[in-house]
Design a protein around this motif. Structure first.
Motif, PDB file in Angstrom:
ATOM      1  N   GLU A 193      28.825 -52.169  30.826  1.00  0.00           N
ATOM      2  CA  GLU A 193      29.386 -51.130  31.707  1.00  0.00           C
ATOM      3  C   GLU A 193      28.807 -49.750  31.388  1.00  0.00           C
ATOM      4  OE1 GLU A 193      33.573 -51.361  31.189  1.00  0.00           O
ATOM      5  OE2 GLU A 193      33.746 -53.339  32.121  1.00  0.00           O
ATOM      6  N   ILE A 194      28.726 -49.403  30.102  1.00  0.00           N
ATOM      7  CA  ILE A 194      28.254 -48.061  29.761  1.00  0.00           C
ATOM      8  C   ILE A 194      26.739 -47.928  29.931  1.00  0.00           C
ATOM      9  CG2 ILE A 194      30.171 -47.556  28.205  1.00  0.00           C
ATOM     10  CD1 ILE A 194      28.402 -48.229  25.851  1.00  0.00           C
ATOM     11  N   MET A 195      26.018 -49.049  29.888  1.00  0.00           N
ATOM     12  CA  MET A 195      24.564 -48.995  30.040  1.00  0.00           C
ATOM     13  C   MET A 195      24.116 -49.007  31.490  1.00  0.00           C
ATOM     14  SD  MET A 195      23.353 -51.552  27.004  1.00  0.00           S
ATOM     15  CE  MET A 195      21.654 -51.541  27.565  1.00  0.00           C
ATOM     16  N   GLY A 196      24.928 -49.616  32.363  1.00  0.00           N
ATOM     17  CA  GLY A 196      24.521 -49.704  33.754  1.00  0.00           C
ATOM     18  C   GLY A 196      23.284 -50.583  33.913  1.00  0.00           C
ATOM     19  N   PRO A 197      22.340 -50.197  34.781  1.00  0.00           N
ATOM     20  CA  PRO A 197      21.150 -51.032  35.026  1.00  0.00           C
ATOM     21  C   PRO A 197      20.311 -51.303  33.784  1.00  0.00           C
ATOM     22  CG  PRO A 197      21.372 -49.347  36.725  1.00  0.00           C
ATOM     23  CD  PRO A 197      22.388 -49.017  35.664  1.00  0.00           C
ATOM     24  N   GLU A 198      20.386 -50.396  32.780  1.00  0.00           N
ATOM     25  CA  GLU A 198      19.605 -50.608  31.563  1.00  0.00           C
ATOM     26  C   GLU A 198      20.004 -51.884  30.835  1.00  0.00           C
ATOM     27  OE1 GLU A 198      18.831 -47.414  28.783  1.00  0.00           O
ATOM     28  OE2 GLU A 198      19.503 -45.953  30.269  1.00  0.00           O
ATOM     29  N   ALA A 199      21.195 -52.389  31.114  1.00  0.00           N
ATOM     30  CA  ALA A 199      21.658 -53.602  30.438  1.00  0.00           C
ATOM     31  C   ALA A 199      20.802 -54.807  30.792  1.00  0.00           C
ATOM     32  CB  ALA A 199      23.122 -53.880  30.794  1.00  0.00           C
ATOM     33  N   MET A 200      20.055 -54.717  31.886  1.00  0.00           N
ATOM     34  CA  MET A 200      19.238 -55.845  32.313  1.00  0.00           C
ATOM     35  C   MET A 200      17.986 -55.996  31.465  1.00  0.00           C
ATOM     36  SD  MET A 200      20.950 -57.153  34.769  1.00  0.00           S
ATOM     37  CE  MET A 200      19.741 -58.251  35.493  1.00  0.00           C
ATOM     38  N   VAL A 201      17.610 -54.968  30.716  1.00  0.00           N
ATOM     39  CA  VAL A 201      16.374 -55.007  29.935  1.00  0.00           C
ATOM     40  C   VAL A 201      16.485 -56.036  28.822  1.00  0.00           C
ATOM     41  CG1 VAL A 201      14.842 -53.693  28.413  1.00  0.00           C
ATOM     42  CG2 VAL A 201      15.836 -52.609  30.447  1.00  0.00           C
ATOM     43  N   TYR A 202      15.452 -56.849  28.664  1.00  0.00           N
ATOM     44  CA  TYR A 202      15.444 -57.840  27.587  1.00  0.00           C
ATOM     45  C   TYR A 202      14.011 -57.994  27.101  1.00  0.00           C
ATOM     46  CZ  TYR A 202      16.105 -62.198  25.023  1.00  0.00           C
ATOM     47  OH  TYR A 202      16.145 -63.157  24.035  1.00  0.00           O
ATOM     48  N   ALA A 203      13.739 -57.471  25.918  1.00  0.00           N
ATOM     49  CA  ALA A 203      12.400 -57.540  25.327  1.00  0.00           C
ATOM     50  C   ALA A 203      12.473 -58.418  24.089  1.00  0.00           C
ATOM     51  CB  ALA A 203      11.918 -56.139  24.972  1.00  0.00           C
ATOM     52  N   PRO A 204      12.123 -59.693  24.203  1.00  0.00           N
ATOM     53  CA  PRO A 204      12.324 -60.630  23.097  1.00  0.00           C
ATOM     54  C   PRO A 204      11.640 -60.240  21.799  1.00  0.00           C
ATOM     55  CG  PRO A 204      11.836 -61.800  25.126  1.00  0.00           C
ATOM     56  CD  PRO A 204      11.605 -60.355  25.402  1.00  0.00           C
ATOM     57  N   LYS A 205      10.570 -59.454  21.861  1.00  0.00           N
ATOM     58  CA  LYS A 205       9.853 -59.129  20.635  1.00  0.00           C
ATOM     59  C   LYS A 205      10.265 -57.788  20.034  1.00  0.00           C
ATOM     60  CE  LYS A 205       5.825 -61.977  21.644  1.00  0.00           C
ATOM     61  NZ  LYS A 205       4.350 -62.054  21.751  1.00  0.00           N
ATOM     62  N   MET A 206      11.273 -57.134  20.629  1.00  0.00           N
ATOM     63  CA  MET A 206      11.735 -55.877  20.065  1.00  0.00           C
ATOM     64  C   MET A 206      12.448 -56.145  18.748  1.00  0.00           C
ATOM     65  SD  MET A 206      14.353 -53.059  21.653  1.00  0.00           S
ATOM     66  CE  MET A 206      13.219 -52.551  22.932  1.00  0.00           C
ATOM     67  N   GLY A 207      12.144 -55.386  17.714  1.00  0.00           N
ATOM     68  CA  GLY A 207      12.758 -55.607  16.407  1.00  0.00           C
ATOM     69  C   GLY A 207      13.403 -54.360  15.865  1.00  0.00           C
ATOM     70  N   LEU A 208      14.056 -54.483  14.727  1.00  0.00           N
ATOM     71  CA  LEU A 208      14.763 -53.361  14.139  1.00  0.00           C
ATOM     72  C   LEU A 208      13.821 -52.291  13.622  1.00  0.00           C
ATOM     73  CD1 LEU A 208      17.621 -55.206  12.249  1.00  0.00           C
ATOM     74  CD2 LEU A 208      17.730 -54.028  14.425  1.00  0.00           C
ATOM     75  N   GLY A 209      12.526 -52.584  13.531  1.00  0.00           N
ATOM     76  CA  GLY A 209      11.579 -51.589  13.077  1.00  0.00           C
ATOM     77  C   GLY A 209      11.227 -50.567  14.154  1.00  0.00           C
ATOM     78  N   ASP A 210      11.709 -50.784  15.384  1.00  0.00           N
ATOM     79  CA  ASP A 210      11.414 -49.839  16.446  1.00  0.00           C
ATOM     80  C   ASP A 210      12.039 -48.479  16.146  1.00  0.00           C
ATOM     81  OD1 ASP A 210      11.366 -52.661  17.717  1.00  0.00           O
ATOM     82  OD2 ASP A 210      10.256 -51.400  19.117  1.00  0.00           O
ATOM     83  N   ALA A 211      11.496 -47.439  16.768  1.00  0.00           N
ATOM     84  CA  ALA A 211      11.872 -46.074  16.403  1.00  0.00           C
ATOM     85  C   ALA A 211      13.316 -45.737  16.752  1.00  0.00           C
ATOM     86  CB  ALA A 211      10.926 -45.084  17.086  1.00  0.00           C
ATOM     87  N   ASP A 212      13.836 -46.235  17.860  1.00  0.00           N
ATOM     88  CA  ASP A 212      15.162 -45.842  18.342  1.00  0.00           C
ATOM     89  C   ASP A 212      16.155 -46.980  18.127  1.00  0.00           C
ATOM     90  OD1 ASP A 212      17.395 -45.023  19.645  1.00  0.00           O
ATOM     91  OD2 ASP A 212      16.432 -44.591  21.568  1.00  0.00           O
TER      92      ASP A 212
END
Length: 395
Positions: A336-355
């Motif tokens: 609910e709080i993310m809105g359309p951004e909730a649809m994003v799914y990047a399987p290779k995103m990891g905890l080492g990312d900047a944000d």
């Protein structure tokens, strides 16, 4: 506000937390936290790490390789692993069929199966639900007809989690169709490589393959692999379900989801103002945290009661209802709080990312879709409410 634990219990909690920090592979915890699908090897690797540390079967009796953990220690172990981002500890061997075998099994069964479970060598799955017998477990129809030293088993099991990865399945089967439903059921241990078994995938709405339909066509199962007496399976089924439901609130996982919601919120804005400053959002956060705290204390009280005997059925059912509803509420709020951004799914995103907040947003919709099933598995919430009513009101 903290639930009162003894000094020994607090030390145990800290030891489990430290073990997870030192031994949980980051590549596995990153998958868990960011919603990436785990492989069979991921689950097995974590179980073998726990086995090498002497923690996999800690709640088992010492006579069978465990440490006689109290119910509260088993709870704390589950909570700390869940909060650390460890994979779901596949319960089918360790928490389900293992205790069944060391409680009801023959000496031959104990010697054959328990060491393989304790060392994470055998991957088990659970054959309870059927197309016409899910929550109404006593209505199962899969037949097992005695033929000398074997049973001939025919029928279907459905919603069988990870059957496509498993080596063995434990099943409830009908061995006497002419008595009342609960009285004609037996408990069998079955090799999934047996001729006549086929496994069909069931894809879930989040696009994953965790569930299966397992078909049995005249499968020969040795009578020696029946646990307990013929037609005595209902007592074993109830014993297994009591173990399954005691930790069903998954407090560690709920705390991790709450932390994820806060992380997501920290990176969102409503115009020039942070979304976290919105009064409606603040009120919702307070509500969810209050529900989580109430659930945690209820779970701890129930587990504490289990140390002196079986906790009331109503209490365990309440944990199932409240825990599953909270998981749905947390995952829904994130979407609910993310809105359309909730649809994003990047399987290779990891905890080492900047944000970090962006990392936590990854897979939010997939988590919400998966959470739709938590009010169904382990005994649907409708059935749990019936148990509560019968226990407290007598209906």
């Amino acid at each position: 506000m903290k639930f009162p634990l003894t000094a020994e219990e607090e030390e145990f909690r800290c030891n489990i937390r430290d073990f997870c920090a030192d031994n949980l592979p980051s590549e596995i915890s990153e998958k868990v936290v960011t919603g990436v699908k785990l492989s069979r090897d991921d689950y097995v690797e974590w179980q073998r790490i726990l086995a090498r540390g002497g923690l996999l079967c800690g709640a088992w009796p010492a006579a069978h390789g465990g440490h006689d953990w109290s119910p509260i220690k088993a709870y704390l172990f589950d909570e700390e692993c869940g909060r650390a981002g460890a994979p779901w500890l596949l319960p089918f061997g360790v928490n389900y069929v293992g205790p069944v075998i060391h409680t009801y099994g023959s000496e031959e069964q104990k010697a054959r199966y328990l060491p393989e479970i304790a060392s994470a060598q055998t991957f088990w799955c659970q054959g309870y639900s059927e197309p016409e017998a899910g929550s109404d477990l006593a209505g199962l129809k899969m037949r097992a007809v005695r033929d000398g030293d074997h049973y001939i088993v025919s029928g279907r099991k459905i919603w069988t989690t990870m059957a496509h990865w498993a080596d063995r399945i434990f099943c409830l089967v009908r061995t006497d169709p002419d008595v009342r439903p609960q009285a004609g059921i037996s408990f069998l241990l079955v090799d999934l490589r047996s001729p006549g078994i086929s496994i069909r995938p069931i894809m879930t709405m989040d696009g994953r393959h965790d569930l299966n339909e397992v078909l049995f066509e005249d499968v020969r199962v040795p009578v020696a692999d029946r646990v307990g007496e013929e037609n005595g399976g209902w007592t074993i089924a109830k014993f297994l379900l009591s173990n399954e439901r005691l930790l069903v609130a998954e407090i560690g996982k709920q705390k991790r989801l709450m932390e994820a919601v806060r992380s997501i919120l920290s990176g969102l804005a409503d115009g020039d103002a942070p979304l976290s400053a919105d009064r409606a959002v603040q009120a919702r956060i307070v509500e969810l945290e209050t529900r989580l705290l109430a659930l945690e204390w209820s779970a701890l009280r129930t587990v504490r009661a289990a140390a002196t005997g079986h906790p009331p059925a109503a209490a365990v059912s309440m944990l199932k209802v409240r825990g599953s509803e909270l998981e749905q509420a947390l995952t829904e709020f994130a979407v609910e709080i993310m809105g359309p951004e909730a649809m994003v799914y990047a399987p290779k995103m990891g905890l080492g990312d900047a944000d970090p907040s962006q990392v936590m947003r990854n897979g939010a919709m997939a988590r919400m879709l998966w959470a739709r099933c938590v009010t169904i598995y382990g005994g649907s919430n409708e059935i749990q409410r019936n148990i509560i009513a019968k226990s407290l009101i007598g209906f």
